[in-house]
Scaffold this active site. Structure first.
Site, PDB file in Angstrom:
ATOM      1  N   THR A 135       0.822  -1.214   0.000  1.00 17.24           N
ATOM      2  CA  THR A 135       0.000   0.000   0.000  1.00 17.24           C
ATOM      3  C   THR A 135       0.854   1.261   0.000  1.00 17.24           C
ATOM      4  O   THR A 135       1.985   1.253   0.509  1.00 17.24           O
ATOM      5  CB  THR A 135      -0.898  -0.018   1.260  1.00 17.24           C
ATOM      6  N   ASP A 136       0.257   2.353  -0.478  1.00 19.78           N
ATOM      7  CA  ASP A 136       0.956   3.649  -0.404  1.00 19.78           C
ATOM      8  C   ASP A 136       0.988   4.184   1.027  1.00 19.78           C
ATOM      9  O   ASP A 136       1.720   5.127   1.319  1.00 19.78           O
ATOM     10  CB  ASP A 136       0.296   4.677  -1.348  1.00 19.78           C
ATOM     11  N   GLU A 137       0.185   3.573   1.922  1.00 22.19           N
ATOM     12  CA  GLU A 137       0.123   4.099   3.297  1.00 22.19           C
ATOM     13  C   GLU A 137       1.448   3.925   4.046  1.00 22.19           C
ATOM     14  O   GLU A 137       1.657   4.566   5.070  1.00 22.19           O
ATOM     15  CB  GLU A 137      -1.009   3.426   4.077  1.00 22.19           C
ATOM     16  N   TYR A 160      -2.046  -0.517  10.979  1.00 23.37           N
ATOM     17  CA  TYR A 160      -2.159  -1.193   9.665  1.00 23.37           C
ATOM     18  C   TYR A 160      -0.945  -0.871   8.801  1.00 23.37           C
ATOM     19  O   TYR A 160      -0.262  -1.768   8.304  1.00 23.37           O
ATOM     20  CB  TYR A 160      -3.449  -0.763   8.948  1.00 23.37           C
ATOM     21  N   LYS A 164       2.127  -3.275   7.362  1.00 22.79           N
ATOM     22  CA  LYS A 164       2.431  -3.465   5.940  1.00 22.79           C
ATOM     23  C   LYS A 164       3.881  -3.039   5.657  1.00 22.79           C
ATOM     24  O   LYS A 164       4.585  -3.673   4.871  1.00 22.79           O
ATOM     25  CB  LYS A 164       1.465  -2.660   5.061  1.00 22.79           C
TER      26      LYS A 164
HETATM   27  P1  NAD Z   1      -9.642  -7.437   2.066  1.00 18.82           P
HETATM   28  O1  NAD Z   1      -9.658  -7.134   3.524  1.00 18.82           O
HETATM   29  O2  NAD Z   1     -10.866  -7.183   1.262  1.00 18.82           O
HETATM   30  O3  NAD Z   1      -9.251  -8.972   1.857  1.00 18.82           O
HETATM   31  C1  NAD Z   1      -8.248  -9.615   2.582  1.00 18.82           C
HETATM   32  C2  NAD Z   1      -8.377 -11.117   2.367  1.00 18.82           C
HETATM   33  O4  NAD Z   1      -7.311 -11.755   3.090  1.00 18.82           O
HETATM   34  C3  NAD Z   1      -9.689 -11.701   2.901  1.00 18.82           C
HETATM   35  O5  NAD Z   1     -10.250 -12.585   1.961  1.00 18.82           O
HETATM   36  C4  NAD Z   1      -9.255 -12.446   4.155  1.00 18.82           C
HETATM   37  O6  NAD Z   1     -10.090 -13.566   4.450  1.00 18.82           O
HETATM   38  C5  NAD Z   1      -7.841 -12.865   3.785  1.00 18.82           C
HETATM   39  N1  NAD Z   1      -6.994 -13.123   4.961  1.00 18.82           N
HETATM   40  C6  NAD Z   1      -6.865 -12.338   6.061  1.00 18.82           C
HETATM   41  N2  NAD Z   1      -6.024 -12.904   6.938  1.00 18.82           N
HETATM   42  C7  NAD Z   1      -5.581 -14.057   6.364  1.00 18.82           C
HETATM   43  C8  NAD Z   1      -4.685 -15.075   6.781  1.00 18.82           C
HETATM   44  N3  NAD Z   1      -4.064 -15.017   7.959  1.00 18.82           N
HETATM   45  N4  NAD Z   1      -4.475 -16.125   5.950  1.00 18.82           N
HETATM   46  C9  NAD Z   1      -5.121 -16.207   4.749  1.00 18.82           C
HETATM   47  N5  NAD Z   1      -5.993 -15.276   4.315  1.00 18.82           N
HETATM   48  C10 NAD Z   1      -6.206 -14.203   5.104  1.00 18.82           C
HETATM   49  O7  NAD Z   1      -8.397  -6.639   1.488  1.00 18.82           O
HETATM   50  P2  NAD Z   1      -8.196  -5.946   0.054  1.00 18.82           P
HETATM   51  O8  NAD Z   1      -8.744  -4.577   0.118  1.00 18.82           O
HETATM   52  O9  NAD Z   1      -8.620  -6.885  -0.986  1.00 18.82           O
HETATM   53  O10 NAD Z   1      -6.605  -5.811   0.059  1.00 18.82           O
HETATM   54  C11 NAD Z   1      -5.797  -6.880  -0.429  1.00 18.82           C
HETATM   55  C12 NAD Z   1      -4.340  -6.489  -0.297  1.00 18.82           C
HETATM   56  O11 NAD Z   1      -4.092  -5.302  -1.043  1.00 18.82           O
HETATM   57  C13 NAD Z   1      -3.917  -6.194   1.133  1.00 18.82           C
HETATM   58  O12 NAD Z   1      -2.623  -6.723   1.329  1.00 18.82           O
HETATM   59  C14 NAD Z   1      -3.901  -4.673   1.214  1.00 18.82           C
HETATM   60  O13 NAD Z   1      -2.941  -4.237   2.159  1.00 18.82           O
HETATM   61  C15 NAD Z   1      -3.491  -4.307  -0.192  1.00 18.82           C
HETATM   62  N6  NAD Z   1      -3.966  -3.016  -0.679  1.00 18.82           N
HETATM   63  C16 NAD Z   1      -5.303  -2.682  -0.604  1.00 18.82           C
HETATM   64  C17 NAD Z   1      -5.737  -1.462  -1.145  1.00 18.82           C
HETATM   65  C18 NAD Z   1      -7.189  -1.052  -1.089  1.00 18.82           C
HETATM   66  O14 NAD Z   1      -7.527   0.085  -1.435  1.00 18.82           O
HETATM   67  N7  NAD Z   1      -8.114  -1.928  -0.704  1.00 18.82           N
HETATM   68  C19 NAD Z   1      -4.812  -0.580  -1.715  1.00 18.82           C
HETATM   69  C20 NAD Z   1      -3.454  -0.947  -1.743  1.00 18.82           C
HETATM   70  C21 NAD Z   1      -3.051  -2.168  -1.243  1.00 18.82           C
HETATM   71  O1  DAU Z   2      -4.198   3.895   0.313  1.00 22.58           O
HETATM   72  C1  DAU Z   2      -4.392   2.515   0.231  1.00 22.58           C
HETATM   73  C2  DAU Z   2      -5.241   2.057   1.386  1.00 22.58           C
HETATM   74  O2  DAU Z   2      -6.562   2.514   1.126  1.00 22.58           O
HETATM   75  C3  DAU Z   2      -5.232   0.550   1.586  1.00 22.58           C
HETATM   76  O3  DAU Z   2      -3.941   0.146   1.947  1.00 22.58           O
HETATM   77  C4  DAU Z   2      -6.223   0.132   2.685  1.00 22.58           C
HETATM   78  O4  DAU Z   2      -6.270  -1.280   2.783  1.00 22.58           O
HETATM   79  C5  DAU Z   2      -7.584   0.666   2.319  1.00 22.58           C
HETATM   80  O5  DAU Z   2      -8.508   0.368   3.353  1.00 22.58           O
HETATM   81  C6  DAU Z   2      -7.535   2.180   2.089  1.00 22.58           C
HETATM   82  O6  DAU Z   2      -7.262   2.886   3.334  1.00 22.58           O
HETATM   83  P1  DAU Z   2      -8.025   4.246   3.731  1.00 22.58           P
HETATM   84  O7  DAU Z   2      -7.945   4.398   5.191  1.00 22.58           O
HETATM   85  O8  DAU Z   2      -7.567   5.369   2.889  1.00 22.58           O
HETATM   86  O9  DAU Z   2      -9.522   3.833   3.260  1.00 22.58           O
HETATM   87  P2  DAU Z   2     -10.952   4.024   3.940  1.00 22.58           P
HETATM   88  O10 DAU Z   2     -11.959   3.622   2.912  1.00 22.58           O
HETATM   89  O11 DAU Z   2     -11.037   3.407   5.276  1.00 22.58           O
HETATM   90  O12 DAU Z   2     -11.038   5.605   4.128  1.00 22.58           O
HETATM   91  C7  DAU Z   2     -10.898   6.497   3.026  1.00 22.58           C
HETATM   92  C8  DAU Z   2     -10.966   7.917   3.576  1.00 22.58           C
HETATM   93  O13 DAU Z   2     -12.299   8.155   4.044  1.00 22.58           O
HETATM   94  C9  DAU Z   2     -10.064   8.149   4.767  1.00 22.58           C
HETATM   95  O14 DAU Z   2      -9.552   9.485   4.712  1.00 22.58           O
HETATM   96  C10 DAU Z   2     -10.979   8.016   5.980  1.00 22.58           C
HETATM   97  C11 DAU Z   2     -12.321   8.495   5.447  1.00 22.58           C
HETATM   98  N1  DAU Z   2     -13.517   7.851   6.029  1.00 22.58           N
HETATM   99  C12 DAU Z   2     -13.564   6.484   6.053  1.00 22.58           C
HETATM  100  C13 DAU Z   2     -14.661   5.834   6.588  1.00 22.58           C
HETATM  101  C14 DAU Z   2     -14.723   4.326   6.647  1.00 22.58           C
HETATM  102  C15 DAU Z   2     -14.565   8.625   6.506  1.00 22.58           C
HETATM  103  O15 DAU Z   2     -14.525   9.875   6.450  1.00 22.58           O
HETATM  104  N2  DAU Z   2     -15.651   7.977   7.024  1.00 22.58           N
HETATM  105  C16 DAU Z   2     -15.741   6.629   7.114  1.00 22.58           C
HETATM  106  O16 DAU Z   2     -16.764   6.097   7.642  1.00 22.58           O
END
Ligand code: NAD
Ligand code: DAU
Length: 357
Positions: A135-137, A160, A164
Site C-alpha cells: 500500500t501507499d500508506e 495497519y 504493511k
Molecule cells: P480485504 O480485507 O478485502 O481482503 C483480505 C483477504 O485476506 C480476505 O479474503 C481475508 O479472508 C484474507 N486473509 C486475512 N487474513 C488471512 C490469513 N491469515 N491467511 C489467509 N488469508 C487471510 O483486502 P483488500 O482490500 O482486498 O486488500 C488486499 C491487499 O491489497 C492487502 O494486502 C492490502 O494491504 C493491499 N492493498 C489494498 C488497497 C485497497 O484500497 N483496498 C490498496 C493498496 C493495497
Molecule cells: O491507500 C491505500 C489504502 O486505502 C489501503 O492500503 C487500505 O487497505 C484501504 O482500506 C484504504 O485505506 P483508507 O484508510 O484510505 O480507506 P478508507 O476507505 O477506510 O477511508 C478512506 C478515507 O475516508 C479516509 O480518509 C478516511 C475516510 N472515512 C472512512 C470511513 C470508513 C470517513 O470519512 N468515514 C468513514 O466512515
C-alpha cells in the site's frame, strides 16, 4: 499451463484479480489460499463460467500455517505467488492491532520462509516470482503538494500501515539476502465491485440505500488517490510478467479527491439512479464525526516508473468507473446483505458509536 498461488483471494482485490487473470489467461490455474475472515467470501466465485471454474482451486487456510503451506508448495510446481492476504482496514487496526501483526507481519514472514525453502530446491528458479501487494500508506502523509515515489522514506502512521511496512521490509530482505525473486507494489486506494462495506465508498453507498447517516471523519478534506480495481489488477499482471526482481513499483490512479467530494458525488449518482425528486436528498444524511486518530491528510502517487518501465497506465476514468461501481452495488444487493452479517453490525457499532463531533 501456469499455476499461481494467490493468498487472500476471497477478499476485494484478490477476487477481482483472480476473476480477471483467469479470464484473460486461458493457460493459467490459480490456487486461492484464504482463511476467510469477515472480509473473505468464497461465494464470489460461484458464478465463474465452467471453462474458468475448472482452473480455479480454493484452499481454506491461514498463511501462518507452515504445514499447510509446505503441503501446497510440495504438491504444486508453482510459477509464482501473489500475496494479497492481510488485515486491511485502518480503523480496525486502531481498535484491535494484534491481528494486523499476526497476519500482515508474522503471516508474510511465514509465507516468505516456506516459499524460500521450496524455491531453493525447485527447477523453475529464474521465472518464479513472489509478488507482494502493498500500500501507499507505508509512506505516511503528504502535505498539500508532492507525490510518493519509490524512494520516499517509509513513515507509517497507523498499526495497519506499520504492519504493511514491516512486511515490505521482510520481502526486500528475502530478496537481498537470499535472492528470492520478489517484487513489491505500493498502490493507492482502490474502489470497485466486491469491496467490503466498511471502506468509504461501499459504506457510503450502503448507508445511502438504507437512509443511514453518512459518517465523515474530521473536516472531510483528507485526500486519497483513487484507482479502479481492474486497473490495479492490470498493473499487478504487468509487474508479475515484466517487473524486475528486487524492485518496487508504485501504482496510482492520478484521481485525487477530498473525501467530501467523493461523498457528494455518490449522493448525486444515487439520487439520480433512485429518481429522488428533491435534488440533494442524500446529502442531508452527511454527518461529520470525530476524526480518525493519526489520520493521514493526503496520499498521491507518482506512477512514472511503472508507466515508463512496464508500459502500464490506468484505463478507467474515475467518474465513469464510480458510476459502474454504484451500479454493481445496486445490482448485487444480495451480496451486500450477505456480508452485512452479525460481525459487520458489531463492527459498525464499535467504530461509529459515540463519535459525534
Ligand atoms: P480485504 O480485507 O478485502 O481482503 C483480505 C483477504 O485476506 C480476505 O479474503 C481475508 O479472508 C484474507 N486473509 C486475512 N487474513 C488471512 C490469513 N491469515 N491467511 C489467509 N488469508 C487471510 O483486502 P483488500 O482490500 O482486498 O486488500 C488486499 C491487499 O491489497 C492487502 O494486502 C492490502 O494491504 C493491499 N492493498 C489494498 C488497497 C485497497 O484500497 N483496498 C490498496 C493498496 C493495497
Ligand atoms: O491507500 C491505500 C489504502 O486505502 C489501503 O492500503 C487500505 O487497505 C484501504 O482500506 C484504504 O485505506 P483508507 O484508510 O484510505 O480507506 P478508507 O476507505 O477506510 O477511508 C478512506 C478515507 O475516508 C479516509 O480518509 C478516511 C475516510 N472515512 C472512512 C470511513 C470508513 C470517513 O470519512 N468515514 C468513514 O466512515
Amino acid at each position: 499451463m501456469k499455476t499461481y498461488l494467490v493468498t487472500g483471494g476471497a477478499g476485494f482485490i484478490g477476487t477481482n484479480f483472480i476473476r480477471h487473470a483467469l479470464t484473460l489467461n486461458s493457460d493459467w490455474r490459480i490456487i486461492n489460499l484464504d482463511v476467510l475472515t469477515y472480509a473473505g467470501n468464497p461465494a464470489n466465485f460461484e458464478d465463474l463460467p465452467p471453462d474458468v471454474a475448472k482452473r480455479y482451486v480454493f484452499i481454506p487456510g491461514d498463511i501462518q500455517d507452515k504445514h499447510l503451506l509446505d503441503g501446497v508448495f510440495s504438491k504444486e510446481d508453482l510459477d509464482g505467488v501473489i500475496h494479497f492476504a492481510a488485515e486491511s482496514h485502518v480503523d480496525r487496526s486502531i481498535l484491535g492491532p494484534e491481528a494486523f501483526v499476526q497476519t500482515n507481519v508474522v503471516g508474510t514472514f511465514t509465507l516468505l520462509q516456506r516459499c524460500l525453502e521450496h524455491w531453493k530446491s525447485s527447477n523453475n528458479k529464474e521465472d518464479f516470482r513472489f509478488l507482494h501487494v502493498s500500500t501507499d500508506e507505508v509512506y505516511g502523509s503528504l502535505g498539500s503538494d508532492g507525490y510518493f515515489t519509490e524512494n520516499t522514506p517509509y513513515d507509517p502512521s497507523s498499526p495497519y500501515s506499520a504492519s504493511k511496512a514491516s512486511a515490505d521490509h521482510f520481502v526486500k530482505a528475502y530478496h537481498r539476502t537470499f535472492g528470492l525473486p520478489a517484487v513489491i507494489t505500493n498502490c493507492s486506494n482502490n474502489y470497485g465491485p466486491y469491496q467490503f462495506p466498511e471502506k468509504l465508498i461501499p459504506l457510503i453507498i450502503s448507508n445511502i440505500l438504507a437512509h443511514k447517516p453518512l459518517p465523515i471523519y474530521g473536516d472531510g478534506k483528507n485526500v486519497r488517490d483513487w484507482l479502479y480495481v481492474i486497473d490495479h489488477c492490470e498493473a499487478l499482471l504487468a509487474v508479475l510478467n515484466k517487473g524486475k526482481p528486487g524492485e518496487t513499483y508504485n501504482i496510482g490512479g492520478g484521481a485525487e479527491r477530498e473525501n467530501i467530494q467523493i461523498v457528494h458525488t455518490l449522493c448525486d449518482i444515487l439520487d439520480n439512479r433512485l429518481g429522488s425528486t428533491d435534488n440533494g436528498t442524500s446529502r442531508e444524511l452527511i454527518t461529520y464525526i470525530s476524526d480518525r486518530p493519526g489520520h493521514d491528510r493526503r496520499y498521491a502517487i507518482d506512477a512514472g516508473k511503472i508507466k515508463q518501465e512496464l508500459g502500464w497506465s490506468p484505463r478507467y476514468r474515475f467518474e465513469e468507473a464510480l458510476e459502474d461501481t454504484v451500479d454493481w452495488y445496486l445490482q448485487n444487493t444480495s451480496w451486500v446483505d450477505s456480508v452485512q452479517s452479525g460481525e459487520y453490525l458489531k463492527w459498525i457499532e464499535k467504530n461509529y458509536h459515540d463519535r459525534q463531533s
